[in-house]
Design a protein around this motif. Sequence first.
Motif, PDB file in Angstrom:
ATOM      1  N   VAL A 238       8.138  -8.409   0.173  1.00  0.00           N
ATOM      2  CA  VAL A 238       7.083  -7.473   0.579  1.00  0.00           C
ATOM      3  C   VAL A 238       7.629  -6.044   0.666  1.00  0.00           C
ATOM      4  O   VAL A 238       7.034  -5.098   0.141  1.00  0.00           O
ATOM      5  N   SER A 241       8.565  -4.606  -2.718  1.00  0.00           N
ATOM      6  CA  SER A 241       7.351  -4.311  -3.480  1.00  0.00           C
ATOM      7  C   SER A 241       6.750  -2.981  -3.043  1.00  0.00           C
ATOM      8  O   SER A 241       6.320  -2.171  -3.869  1.00  0.00           O
ATOM      9  N   GLN A 242       6.741  -2.735  -1.734  1.00  0.00           N
ATOM     10  CA  GLN A 242       6.190  -1.485  -1.209  1.00  0.00           C
ATOM     11  C   GLN A 242       7.056  -0.286  -1.595  1.00  0.00           C
ATOM     12  O   GLN A 242       6.543   0.815  -1.832  1.00  0.00           O
TER      13      GLN A 242
END
Length: 375
Positions: A238, A241-242
């Motif tokens: 996560v 990805s950000q």
Amino acid sequence: MEDRSAASVGVVLAGFTLAAAALPWGTVGIGPVENVILAVLGVTAFGAFVLRRHDVLARGPGSLVAGVASLGVVGYVGVSRASAFAGRSTLAEGTTLSVDVTAVSPWGVTLALIGGVGGVIAAYGDGRGLPESLGTAVKAAGWGLAVGFAGLFAIAAWASVLVSIVAGLVPGDPGTATQLAISAVALGLGTGTVALIYFQWTDKTLAFLDFRVPTLRDLGYVGGGILALFGLQVLVTVVFSQLGLSTAEHNVQQAAAGGNAEILLLLIPASWLIIGPGEELLYRNIIQKSLYPTFGEWGGVLVASVVFSLAHIPAYAAGADLPALLSTLAVIFFLSLILGATYLKTDNVTVSALIHGTFDAIIFAAMYVQMTGGA
């Protein structure tokens, strides 16, 4: 008497650089030397450290020459790798050397960085001296790193022996599956060999080993450790990805993606039988446990995790850019902290081996399903 132990360590580290110069770099070599520039820097550092070791050179000029040469190694690796991924390697203005990125050995990059960075530290310690506590810490950390990479060398040596045996028994080139099976067996033999050498060197007995049948409490740590590893994996996915970060692919994943997904099925049982026990024996039971007297228990976990992360450079460096490789090593470091913490809390390496093996087995199974659809 003048302490020249830092120079002795520098001799070994400069040897790492010389070994790196003999490995493929995608450049034009001379004889057994594949990288002339790296060899010159390595010889300079090696010679300066040897002369300091035998008190032929004075402390000031000797450590300066060794330090500059070692720093040159670090600079050369950084510039050449960054330039290579951009399509070429620029050594100086108006001078260009073509580099085949796919021909560069991950082992060469790893050994050169260890030799260069370690050489700079050793040269500083030889020239200016290190506080007693810091000197002890540096020596202990260097010892742990040396043992970790000795394990990789032993694995590579056993792999070469096994390949020769298979080649003599089975005509033709061994397939990917055979090579993978050889690598798995070599991992077990390599880590076992280093363990035996360690016991012989330190006069340790088998009582030093912490392989025991898990108790119910231990099994609770196994379950918690597995959940923690996958929780960290999800969190990293996560966050990366950000941030738009990518990670490098393991060489096994690259081979599987090239049409050899079946090798992942072989790795599932190997994760429990060989990979988990072998790596945990070396990096937790031997390296981490031996670092406790110098760094304390949690300090030993931290330093051993750094060693564990760096030891994975050869597996991920092929074809990876530097940011992706560094991101991957950071992830491995945090995964290793979890493994090291469970070993510390249970004093049973079977626990960390089960966590490690189960995590790898599930990852390999997931890769297989993703690549084949479960067929």
